[in-house]
Design a protein around this motif. Sequence first.
Motif, PDB file in Angstrom:
ATOM      1  N   GLN A 143      26.391 -14.105   4.580  1.00 56.44           N
ATOM      2  CA  GLN A 143      25.091 -13.836   3.961  1.00 56.44           C
ATOM      3  C   GLN A 143      24.056 -14.807   4.499  1.00 56.44           C
ATOM      4  O   GLN A 143      24.367 -15.943   4.866  1.00 56.44           O
ATOM      5  CB  GLN A 143      25.181 -13.989   2.435  1.00 56.44           C
ATOM      6  N   SER A 144      22.800 -14.373   4.557  1.00 55.85           N
ATOM      7  CA  SER A 144      21.735 -15.289   4.983  1.00 55.85           C
ATOM      8  C   SER A 144      21.605 -16.405   3.972  1.00 55.85           C
ATOM      9  O   SER A 144      21.878 -16.240   2.787  1.00 55.85           O
ATOM     10  CB  SER A 144      20.409 -14.531   5.097  1.00 55.85           C
ATOM     11  N   SER A 145      21.180 -17.566   4.431  1.00 53.50           N
ATOM     12  CA  SER A 145      21.178 -18.768   3.594  1.00 53.50           C
ATOM     13  C   SER A 145      20.270 -18.643   2.381  1.00 53.50           C
ATOM     14  O   SER A 145      20.474 -19.321   1.374  1.00 53.50           O
ATOM     15  CB  SER A 145      20.743 -19.984   4.432  1.00 53.50           C
ATOM     16  N   ASP A 146      19.237 -17.781   2.453  1.00 56.02           N
ATOM     17  CA  ASP A 146      18.314 -17.651   1.331  1.00 56.02           C
ATOM     18  C   ASP A 146      18.604 -16.421   0.473  1.00 56.02           C
ATOM     19  O   ASP A 146      17.834 -16.086  -0.424  1.00 56.02           O
ATOM     20  CB  ASP A 146      16.874 -17.593   1.839  1.00 56.02           C
ATOM     21  N   GLU A 147      19.717 -15.744   0.726  1.00 61.13           N
ATOM     22  CA  GLU A 147      20.050 -14.548  -0.031  1.00 61.13           C
ATOM     23  C   GLU A 147      21.072 -14.873  -1.118  1.00 61.13           C
ATOM     24  O   GLU A 147      22.073 -15.528  -0.849  1.00 61.13           O
ATOM     25  CB  GLU A 147      20.616 -13.475   0.906  1.00 61.13           C
ATOM     26  N   VAL A 148      20.799 -14.428  -2.324  1.00 62.01           N
ATOM     27  CA  VAL A 148      21.740 -14.607  -3.430  1.00 62.01           C
ATOM     28  C   VAL A 148      22.499 -13.309  -3.596  1.00 62.01           C
ATOM     29  O   VAL A 148      21.968 -12.315  -4.099  1.00 62.01           O
ATOM     30  CB  VAL A 148      21.010 -14.984  -4.726  1.00 62.01           C
ATOM     31  N   ALA A 149      23.755 -13.299  -3.139  1.00 63.22           N
ATOM     32  CA  ALA A 149      24.565 -12.092  -3.185  1.00 63.22           C
ATOM     33  C   ALA A 149      26.033 -12.494  -3.240  1.00 63.22           C
ATOM     34  O   ALA A 149      26.394 -13.653  -3.019  1.00 63.22           O
ATOM     35  CB  ALA A 149      24.295 -11.212  -1.962  1.00 63.22           C
ATOM     36  N   GLY A 150      26.877 -11.533  -3.565  1.00 58.52           N
ATOM     37  CA  GLY A 150      28.314 -11.794  -3.646  1.00 58.52           C
ATOM     38  C   GLY A 150      28.801 -11.702  -5.075  1.00 58.52           C
ATOM     39  O   GLY A 150      28.129 -11.178  -5.964  1.00 58.52           O
ATOM     40  N   SER A 151      29.981 -12.229  -5.303  1.00 63.06           N
ATOM     41  CA  SER A 151      30.561 -12.206  -6.654  1.00 63.06           C
ATOM     42  C   SER A 151      30.596 -13.617  -7.231  1.00 63.06           C
ATOM     43  O   SER A 151      30.721 -14.597  -6.489  1.00 63.06           O
ATOM     44  CB  SER A 151      31.980 -11.627  -6.614  1.00 63.06           C
ATOM     45  N   TYR A 152      30.469 -13.694  -8.542  1.00 63.79           N
ATOM     46  CA  TYR A 152      30.529 -14.986  -9.233  1.00 63.79           C
ATOM     47  C   TYR A 152      31.285 -14.783 -10.534  1.00 63.79           C
ATOM     48  O   TYR A 152      30.918 -13.942 -11.362  1.00 63.79           O
ATOM     49  CB  TYR A 152      29.122 -15.518  -9.517  1.00 63.79           C
ATOM     50  N   ARG A 153      32.361 -15.547 -10.711  1.00 71.58           N
ATOM     51  CA  ARG A 153      33.209 -15.441 -11.900  1.00 71.58           C
ATOM     52  C   ARG A 153      32.838 -16.564 -12.863  1.00 71.58           C
ATOM     53  O   ARG A 153      32.965 -17.728 -12.528  1.00 71.58           O
ATOM     54  CB  ARG A 153      34.679 -15.538 -11.502  1.00 71.58           C
ATOM     55  N   LEU A 154      32.394 -16.197 -14.041  1.00 77.01           N
ATOM     56  CA  LEU A 154      31.872 -17.159 -15.006  1.00 77.01           C
ATOM     57  C   LEU A 154      32.717 -17.154 -16.273  1.00 77.01           C
ATOM     58  O   LEU A 154      32.895 -16.117 -16.913  1.00 77.01           O
ATOM     59  CB  LEU A 154      30.423 -16.805 -15.351  1.00 77.01           C
ATOM     60  N   GLY A 155      33.237 -18.310 -16.650  1.00 78.85           N
ATOM     61  CA  GLY A 155      33.935 -18.468 -17.921  1.00 78.85           C
ATOM     62  C   GLY A 155      32.985 -19.035 -18.966  1.00 78.85           C
ATOM     63  O   GLY A 155      32.136 -19.869 -18.644  1.00 78.85           O
ATOM     64  N   VAL A 156      33.126 -18.595 -20.210  1.00 77.76           N
ATOM     65  CA  VAL A 156      32.233 -19.034 -21.282  1.00 77.76           C
ATOM     66  C   VAL A 156      33.066 -19.335 -22.520  1.00 77.76           C
ATOM     67  O   VAL A 156      33.906 -18.523 -22.917  1.00 77.76           O
ATOM     68  CB  VAL A 156      31.183 -17.954 -21.630  1.00 77.76           C
ATOM     69  N   ILE A 157      32.843 -20.487 -23.140  1.00 78.30           N
ATOM     70  CA  ILE A 157      33.583 -20.805 -24.355  1.00 78.30           C
ATOM     71  C   ILE A 157      33.105 -19.895 -25.496  1.00 78.30           C
ATOM     72  O   ILE A 157      31.943 -19.469 -25.506  1.00 78.30           O
ATOM     73  CB  ILE A 157      33.463 -22.291 -24.746  1.00 78.30           C
ATOM     74  N   PRO A 158      33.975 -19.566 -26.455  1.00 78.67           N
ATOM     75  CA  PRO A 158      33.641 -18.567 -27.485  1.00 78.67           C
ATOM     76  C   PRO A 158      32.384 -18.873 -28.295  1.00 78.67           C
ATOM     77  O   PRO A 158      31.625 -17.947 -28.623  1.00 78.67           O
ATOM     78  CB  PRO A 158      34.885 -18.557 -28.371  1.00 78.67           C
ATOM     79  N   THR A 159      32.129 -20.141 -28.636  1.00 81.53           N
ATOM     80  CA  THR A 159      30.976 -20.436 -29.486  1.00 81.53           C
ATOM     81  C   THR A 159      29.651 -20.378 -28.727  1.00 81.53           C
ATOM     82  O   THR A 159      28.590 -20.521 -29.334  1.00 81.53           O
ATOM     83  CB  THR A 159      31.124 -21.829 -30.151  1.00 81.53           C
ATOM     84  N   LEU A 160      29.702 -20.166 -27.412  1.00 81.53           N
ATOM     85  CA  LEU A 160      28.485 -19.963 -26.630  1.00 81.53           C
ATOM     86  C   LEU A 160      28.339 -18.515 -26.158  1.00 81.53           C
ATOM     87  O   LEU A 160      27.240 -18.082 -25.808  1.00 81.53           O
ATOM     88  CB  LEU A 160      28.475 -20.885 -25.399  1.00 81.53           C
ATOM     89  N   ALA A 161      29.463 -17.784 -26.132  1.00 85.08           N
ATOM     90  CA  ALA A 161      29.446 -16.447 -25.538  1.00 85.08           C
ATOM     91  C   ALA A 161      28.456 -15.515 -26.237  1.00 85.08           C
ATOM     92  O   ALA A 161      27.651 -14.833 -25.590  1.00 85.08           O
ATOM     93  CB  ALA A 161      30.848 -15.851 -25.560  1.00 85.08           C
ATOM     94  N   ARG A 162      28.510 -15.475 -27.559  1.00 91.14           N
ATOM     95  CA  ARG A 162      27.684 -14.511 -28.290  1.00 91.14           C
ATOM     96  C   ARG A 162      26.196 -14.836 -28.193  1.00 91.14           C
ATOM     97  O   ARG A 162      25.351 -13.934 -28.228  1.00 91.14           O
ATOM     98  CB  ARG A 162      28.115 -14.468 -29.754  1.00 91.14           C
ATOM     99  N   THR A 163      25.848 -16.100 -28.057  1.00 86.39           N
ATOM    100  CA  THR A 163      24.434 -16.476 -28.060  1.00 86.39           C
ATOM    101  C   THR A 163      23.844 -16.587 -26.654  1.00 86.39           C
ATOM    102  O   THR A 163      22.655 -16.328 -26.460  1.00 86.39           O
ATOM    103  CB  THR A 163      24.238 -17.822 -28.792  1.00 86.39           C
ATOM    104  N   LEU A 164      24.642 -16.976 -25.662  1.00 88.55           N
ATOM    105  CA  LEU A 164      24.097 -17.163 -24.315  1.00 88.55           C
ATOM    106  C   LEU A 164      24.236 -15.943 -23.419  1.00 88.55           C
ATOM    107  O   LEU A 164      23.348 -15.662 -22.610  1.00 88.55           O
ATOM    108  CB  LEU A 164      24.764 -18.368 -23.639  1.00 88.55           C
ATOM    109  N   ILE A 165      25.362 -15.225 -23.531  1.00 84.37           N
ATOM    110  CA  ILE A 165      25.593 -14.119 -22.606  1.00 84.37           C
ATOM    111  C   ILE A 165      24.554 -13.006 -22.751  1.00 84.37           C
ATOM    112  O   ILE A 165      24.065 -12.478 -21.734  1.00 84.37           O
ATOM    113  CB  ILE A 165      27.027 -13.576 -22.761  1.00 84.37           C
ATOM    114  N   PRO A 166      24.150 -12.612 -23.969  1.00 86.38           N
ATOM    115  CA  PRO A 166      23.075 -11.606 -24.048  1.00 86.38           C
ATOM    116  C   PRO A 166      21.785 -12.052 -23.368  1.00 86.38           C
ATOM    117  O   PRO A 166      21.032 -11.224 -22.846  1.00 86.38           O
ATOM    118  CB  PRO A 166      22.865 -11.433 -25.560  1.00 86.38           C
TER     119      PRO A 166
END
Length: 325
Positions: free
Chosen positions: A88-111
């Motif tokens: 990918q070009s250096s200034d392009e944001v692309a690809g896959s990203y796997r994100l883990g989230v703790i339960p007490t943050l998931a409901r409030t941050l993920i939306p």
Amino acid sequence: MDVSALTLTQLRYLLAVDEHRSFRGAAESCRVSQPALSMQIRRLEEILGVCLFDRGKSPVVPTDVGTRVVTQARLVLRECARLPDVTQSSDEVAGSYRLGVIPTLARTLIPRLVASFTKAYPRVHLVIEELPTDLLVRRLLEDAVDGGLAVTPLGSPAIHERHLGFERFFVYLSPKHPLSKSPEIRQSDLVEYKPWLLSEEHCFRTQILHLCSIDLRQQPSDGGVRFEAGSLDTLIDIVDTGHGLTLLPELVANRLAPERKSQLRPFSPPVPVRRISLIHARQQERRPLADAVLSILTEGLPASLRRRPTDAVIPPILPAHRRKK
């Protein structure tokens, strides 16, 4: 040693056996027959000239040298998986990203993240998984996830923490609780009135135990009810029935219905807070994608969380018996 005959498939099978501690389980996860997988592991052992697993034990365990090979195999596969990213070009944001989230943050941050992120970065495939803190850290170090949203500081030199915000603690009281007459709650008040807690895998639980100076080993066992919930919603419902109190992080408190907010009380200074961060293993940072996640979340946070507090940051202390593992 000639490793030219070594294959990435053999390394994947190696990691599968290490994860499942069973040749049968590894074969099922890799969707191949057990004889085919076992043959490739044998071939890998012949190439390296070592025995990788103690097959006489159940579950199967890696030998000492096998453990070192597993670690190196994980690094090899991790770097191989990054080949598409470097195209990918250096200034392009692309690809896959796997994100883990703790339960007490998931409901409030993920939306706050999902809608804005997909609109801003349509070429990123974002995979989000809810994980307790200790499992999230382990997945990071194993390269099973690229980053995580967690409460910090974790005190691990292998984990890099990028600050996102500070979340205040609030006390949530049953309607007729004796403390409901107080405009603010002191930490010392919670020594007498024990709060309802989340179950053991939640770091928010250990923060509350630390904050309230509670030692569960010294709790009386001859009366009363001790219930440990899997979610803050359950604790809120218990309090609403007229039983006791619990503690809530700020983003959860902000989501309460107006009639419930009257049951909230702030802490008197120093106000306890928890620090929210985007975390990743130092050797596996994917800077453009991590920056994208961090920027979207930071923009979506209330201004009160973005201000650096002068109050007490409560660390996410893990239970002693789990820190030893």
